[in-house]
Design a protein around this motif. Structure first.
Motif, mmCIF file in Angstrom:
data_model
loop_
_atom_site.group_PDB
_atom_site.id
_atom_site.type_symbol
_atom_site.label_atom_id
_atom_site.label_comp_id
_atom_site.label_asym_id
_atom_site.label_seq_id
_atom_site.Cartn_x
_atom_site.Cartn_y
_atom_site.Cartn_z
ATOM 1 N N LYS A 100 33.402 48.687 51.765
ATOM 2 C CA LYS A 100 32.990 47.316 52.058
ATOM 3 C C LYS A 100 32.442 46.637 50.806
ATOM 4 C CE LYS A 100 29.916 44.748 55.128
ATOM 5 N NZ LYS A 100 28.929 44.870 56.203
ATOM 6 N N TYR A 101 31.513 47.311 50.121
ATOM 7 C CA TYR A 101 30.940 46.751 48.897
ATOM 8 C C TYR A 101 32.005 46.575 47.817
ATOM 9 C CZ TYR A 101 26.170 47.214 50.585
ATOM 10 O OH TYR A 101 25.010 47.082 51.296
ATOM 11 N N PHE A 102 32.899 47.557 47.707
ATOM 12 C CA PHE A 102 33.971 47.485 46.719
ATOM 13 C C PHE A 102 34.823 46.238 46.949
ATOM 14 C CE2 PHE A 102 38.288 48.357 45.322
ATOM 15 C CZ PHE A 102 38.075 48.766 44.016
ATOM 16 N N ARG A 103 35.231 46.016 48.178
ATOM 17 C CA ARG A 103 36.075 44.851 48.485
ATOM 18 C C ARG A 103 35.340 43.535 48.243
ATOM 19 N NH1 ARG A 103 40.612 45.994 52.262
ATOM 20 N NH2 ARG A 103 40.758 48.242 52.370
ATOM 21 N N ILE A 104 34.058 43.492 48.563
ATOM 22 C CA ILE A 104 33.280 42.270 48.338
ATOM 23 C C ILE A 104 33.183 41.972 46.846
ATOM 24 C CG2 ILE A 104 30.956 41.285 48.465
ATOM 25 C CD1 ILE A 104 30.684 42.693 51.203
ATOM 26 N N ILE A 105 32.863 42.976 46.046
ATOM 27 C CA ILE A 105 32.712 42.770 44.604
ATOM 28 C C ILE A 105 34.029 42.352 43.967
ATOM 29 C CG2 ILE A 105 32.224 43.935 42.416
ATOM 30 C CD1 ILE A 105 30.113 45.585 43.995
ATOM 31 N N VAL A 106 35.120 43.030 44.315
ATOM 32 C CA VAL A 106 36.421 42.680 43.738
ATOM 33 C C VAL A 106 36.857 41.287 44.193
ATOM 34 C CG1 VAL A 106 38.863 43.303 43.656
ATOM 35 C CG2 VAL A 106 37.134 45.071 43.436
ATOM 36 N N GLY A 107 36.615 40.946 45.437
ATOM 37 C CA GLY A 107 36.953 39.611 45.928
ATOM 38 C C GLY A 107 36.185 38.520 45.207
ATOM 39 N N VAL A 108 34.892 38.745 44.981
ATOM 40 C CA VAL A 108 34.077 37.777 44.248
ATOM 41 C C VAL A 108 34.576 37.648 42.813
ATOM 42 C CG1 VAL A 108 31.765 37.396 43.280
ATOM 43 C CG2 VAL A 108 32.032 38.012 45.684
ATOM 44 N N MET A 109 34.934 38.762 42.190
ATOM 45 C CA MET A 109 35.437 38.716 40.816
ATOM 46 C C MET A 109 36.747 37.933 40.724
ATOM 47 S SD MET A 109 33.230 40.119 38.870
ATOM 48 C CE MET A 109 34.170 40.268 37.381
ATOM 49 N N VAL A 110 37.637 38.105 41.687
ATOM 50 C CA VAL A 110 38.901 37.360 41.682
ATOM 51 C C VAL A 110 38.642 35.871 41.870
ATOM 52 C CG1 VAL A 110 41.055 36.995 42.941
ATOM 53 C CG2 VAL A 110 40.315 39.316 42.405
ATOM 54 N N LEU A 111 37.768 35.517 42.809
ATOM 55 C CA LEU A 111 37.437 34.104 43.012
ATOM 56 C C LEU A 111 36.744 33.518 41.786
ATOM 57 C CD1 LEU A 111 36.251 34.120 46.717
ATOM 58 C CD2 LEU A 111 38.395 33.219 45.800
ATOM 59 N N LEU A 112 35.878 34.290 41.150
ATOM 60 C CA LEU A 112 35.219 33.847 39.929
ATOM 61 C C LEU A 112 36.245 33.591 38.821
ATOM 62 C CD1 LEU A 112 32.481 33.362 38.490
ATOM 63 C CD2 LEU A 112 32.562 35.777 37.832
ATOM 64 N N THR A 113 37.254 34.450 38.740
ATOM 65 C CA THR A 113 38.320 34.256 37.765
ATOM 66 C C THR A 113 39.040 32.930 37.991
ATOM 67 O OG1 THR A 113 38.658 36.627 37.527
ATOM 68 C CG2 THR A 113 40.486 35.213 36.883
ATOM 69 N N VAL A 114 39.346 32.625 39.243
ATOM 70 C CA VAL A 114 40.021 31.370 39.567
ATOM 71 C C VAL A 114 39.160 30.170 39.171
ATOM 72 C CG1 VAL A 114 40.905 29.946 41.446
ATOM 73 C CG2 VAL A 114 41.396 32.396 41.407
ATOM 74 N N VAL A 115 37.893 30.217 39.523
ATOM 75 C CA VAL A 115 36.984 29.104 39.213
ATOM 76 C C VAL A 115 36.828 28.932 37.702
ATOM 77 C CG1 VAL A 115 34.589 28.324 39.391
ATOM 78 C CG2 VAL A 115 35.755 29.239 41.399
ATOM 79 N N LEU A 116 36.600 30.022 36.988
ATOM 80 C CA LEU A 116 36.430 29.938 35.540
ATOM 81 C C LEU A 116 37.705 29.465 34.849
ATOM 82 C CD1 LEU A 116 34.298 33.133 34.858
ATOM 83 C CD2 LEU A 116 33.561 30.750 34.622
ATOM 84 N N THR A 117 38.856 29.890 35.340
ATOM 85 C CA THR A 117 40.122 29.444 34.768
ATOM 86 C C THR A 117 40.301 27.950 34.974
ATOM 87 O OG1 THR A 117 41.130 31.612 35.126
ATOM 88 C CG2 THR A 117 42.623 29.753 34.819
ATOM 89 N N TYR A 118 39.968 27.457 36.133
ATOM 90 C CA TYR A 118 40.144 26.041 36.456
ATOM 91 C C TYR A 118 39.169 25.152 35.676
ATOM 92 C CZ TYR A 118 40.771 21.800 39.180
ATOM 93 O OH TYR A 118 41.021 20.507 39.553
ATOM 94 N N PHE A 119 37.899 25.563 35.622
ATOM 95 C CA PHE A 119 36.877 24.702 35.044
ATOM 96 C C PHE A 119 36.575 24.958 33.567
ATOM 97 C CE2 PHE A 119 35.689 24.354 39.582
ATOM 98 C CZ PHE A 119 35.752 22.977 39.692
ATOM 99 N N VAL A 120 36.852 26.162 33.063
ATOM 100 C CA VAL A 120 36.431 26.490 31.704
ATOM 101 C C VAL A 120 37.627 26.633 30.760
ATOM 102 C CG1 VAL A 120 35.148 28.131 30.267
ATOM 103 C CG2 VAL A 120 34.340 27.603 32.573
ATOM 104 N N SER A 121 38.448 27.659 30.992
ATOM 105 C CA SER A 121 39.538 27.930 30.058
ATOM 106 C C SER A 121 40.611 28.782 30.733
ATOM 107 C CB SER A 121 39.009 28.654 28.823
ATOM 108 O OG SER A 121 40.068 29.101 27.999
ATOM 109 N N ILE A 122 41.837 28.560 30.325
ATOM 110 C CA ILE A 122 42.966 29.334 30.839
ATOM 111 C C ILE A 122 42.842 30.815 30.456
ATOM 112 C CG2 ILE A 122 44.488 28.958 28.865
ATOM 113 C CD1 ILE A 122 45.704 28.764 32.435
ATOM 114 N N TYR A 123 42.084 31.093 29.413
ATOM 115 C CA TYR A 123 41.945 32.469 28.942
ATOM 116 C C TYR A 123 41.170 33.359 29.910
ATOM 117 C CZ TYR A 123 43.864 30.688 24.631
ATOM 118 O OH TYR A 123 44.693 30.120 23.708
#
Length: 61
Positions: free
Chosen positions: A4-27
């Motif tokens: 459960k914790y593993f899936r939550i952490i990985v899901g948050v990291m993927v969503l964070l990647t999307v947000v950072l890519t959109y608002f900060v940098s494609i990198y």
């Protein structure tokens, strides 16, 4: 519980990647690539660093 914790952490990291890519940098997509490669590696080798860290923090299987 570990799964459960593993899936939550990985899901948050993927969503964070999307947000950072959109608002900060494609990198920031490289973070998503790293996450994906780590998931593939852990499926093939049955070893995951995040799982080890969570177990050392006291999360039960």
């Amino acid at each position: 519980m570990l799964n459960k914790y593993f899936r939550i952490i990985v899901g948050v990291m993927v969503l964070l990647t999307v947000v950072l890519t959109y608002f900060v940098s494609i990198y920031w997509l490289w973070l998503g690539v790293f996450i994906g490669l780590n998931l593939i590696q852990s499926a093939l080798t049955k070893w995951c660093l995040l799982e080890v860290i969570l177990q050392k923090l006291g999360v039960k299987k």
